[in-house]
Design a protein around this motif. Sequence first.
Motif, mmCIF file in Angstrom:
data_model
loop_
_atom_site.group_PDB
_atom_site.id
_atom_site.type_symbol
_atom_site.label_atom_id
_atom_site.label_comp_id
_atom_site.label_asym_id
_atom_site.label_seq_id
_atom_site.Cartn_x
_atom_site.Cartn_y
_atom_site.Cartn_z
ATOM 1 N N UNK A 147 49.271 9.049 38.154
ATOM 2 C CA UNK A 147 48.374 9.717 37.274
ATOM 3 C C UNK A 147 48.702 9.319 35.783
ATOM 4 N N UNK A 148 47.860 9.267 34.978
ATOM 5 C CA UNK A 148 47.991 8.669 33.535
ATOM 6 C C UNK A 148 47.642 9.813 32.735
ATOM 7 N N UNK A 149 48.724 10.187 32.023
ATOM 8 C CA UNK A 149 48.771 11.381 31.130
ATOM 9 C C UNK A 149 47.993 10.897 29.829
ATOM 10 N N UNK A 150 47.212 11.781 29.428
ATOM 11 C CA UNK A 150 46.207 11.802 28.095
ATOM 12 C C UNK A 150 47.229 11.561 26.845
ATOM 13 N N UNK A 151 46.777 10.532 25.839
ATOM 14 C CA UNK A 151 47.340 10.582 24.669
ATOM 15 C C UNK A 151 47.145 12.009 23.949
ATOM 16 N N UNK A 152 48.228 12.202 22.969
ATOM 17 C CA UNK A 152 47.941 13.453 22.203
ATOM 18 C C UNK A 152 46.546 13.556 21.398
ATOM 19 N N UNK A 153 46.311 12.245 21.031
ATOM 20 C CA UNK A 153 44.746 12.251 20.208
ATOM 21 C C UNK A 153 43.665 12.316 20.999
ATOM 22 N N UNK A 154 43.905 12.251 22.211
ATOM 23 C CA UNK A 154 42.612 12.291 23.295
ATOM 24 C C UNK A 154 42.509 13.872 23.767
ATOM 25 N N UNK A 155 43.701 14.653 23.615
ATOM 26 C CA UNK A 155 43.695 15.789 24.078
ATOM 27 C C UNK A 155 42.512 16.864 23.342
ATOM 28 N N UNK A 156 42.527 17.023 22.169
ATOM 29 C CA UNK A 156 41.287 17.721 21.383
ATOM 30 C C UNK A 156 40.491 16.712 20.794
ATOM 31 N N UNK A 157 39.296 16.631 20.899
ATOM 32 C CA UNK A 157 38.331 15.576 20.191
ATOM 33 C C UNK A 157 37.057 16.633 20.112
ATOM 34 N N UNK A 158 36.130 16.123 19.074
ATOM 35 C CA UNK A 158 35.044 16.789 18.977
ATOM 36 C C UNK A 158 34.891 18.305 18.607
ATOM 37 N N UNK A 159 34.296 19.112 19.143
ATOM 38 C CA UNK A 159 34.116 20.652 19.100
ATOM 39 C C UNK A 159 35.520 21.251 19.293
ATOM 40 N N UNK A 160 36.175 20.792 20.253
ATOM 41 C CA UNK A 160 37.390 21.493 20.712
ATOM 42 C C UNK A 160 38.664 21.427 19.594
ATOM 43 N N UNK A 161 38.385 20.383 18.796
ATOM 44 C CA UNK A 161 39.275 20.150 17.513
ATOM 45 C C UNK A 161 38.527 20.873 16.469
ATOM 46 N N UNK A 162 37.559 21.080 16.238
ATOM 47 C CA UNK A 162 36.796 21.809 15.050
ATOM 48 C C UNK A 162 37.407 23.302 15.536
ATOM 49 N N UNK A 163 37.109 23.754 16.773
ATOM 50 C CA UNK A 163 37.447 25.214 16.973
ATOM 51 C C UNK A 163 38.852 25.457 16.624
ATOM 52 N N UNK A 164 39.709 24.560 17.111
ATOM 53 C CA UNK A 164 40.933 24.896 16.896
ATOM 54 C C UNK A 164 41.280 25.000 15.392
ATOM 55 N N UNK A 165 40.955 24.050 14.549
ATOM 56 C CA UNK A 165 41.197 23.926 13.373
ATOM 57 C C UNK A 165 40.653 25.232 12.537
ATOM 58 N N UNK A 166 39.219 25.682 12.938
ATOM 59 C CA UNK A 166 38.976 26.728 12.500
ATOM 60 C C UNK A 166 39.602 28.159 12.721
ATOM 61 N N UNK A 167 39.990 28.216 14.093
ATOM 62 C CA UNK A 167 40.915 29.469 14.336
ATOM 63 C C UNK A 167 42.234 29.532 13.697
ATOM 64 N N UNK A 168 42.801 28.377 13.434
ATOM 65 C CA UNK A 168 44.034 28.240 12.778
ATOM 66 C C UNK A 168 43.635 28.805 11.354
#
Length: 57
Positions: free
Chosen positions: A1-22
Amino acid sequence: MKHPQPSQILEGRALLFAVLALSVGGFGIGVTEFAIMGLLQEGGADLGVNNARWADD
C-alpha cells in the motif's frame, strides 16, 4: 500500500476549508484577547478598583 505524499492529502476545496477554518479561529482568538484588554478598566471601575491599586500588585 502506497502512502500519499503530504502535498496530496489536502487538495482543492479541502485545503481551502482548512485554511479558512484556521484563519477564522485565529481571528476569533485575537479579537477576544484584545476585547478583554479594552474592557479591563471598565471592569475594574465597576468593581471599585482603581489603576493605582492593581498596578501595585
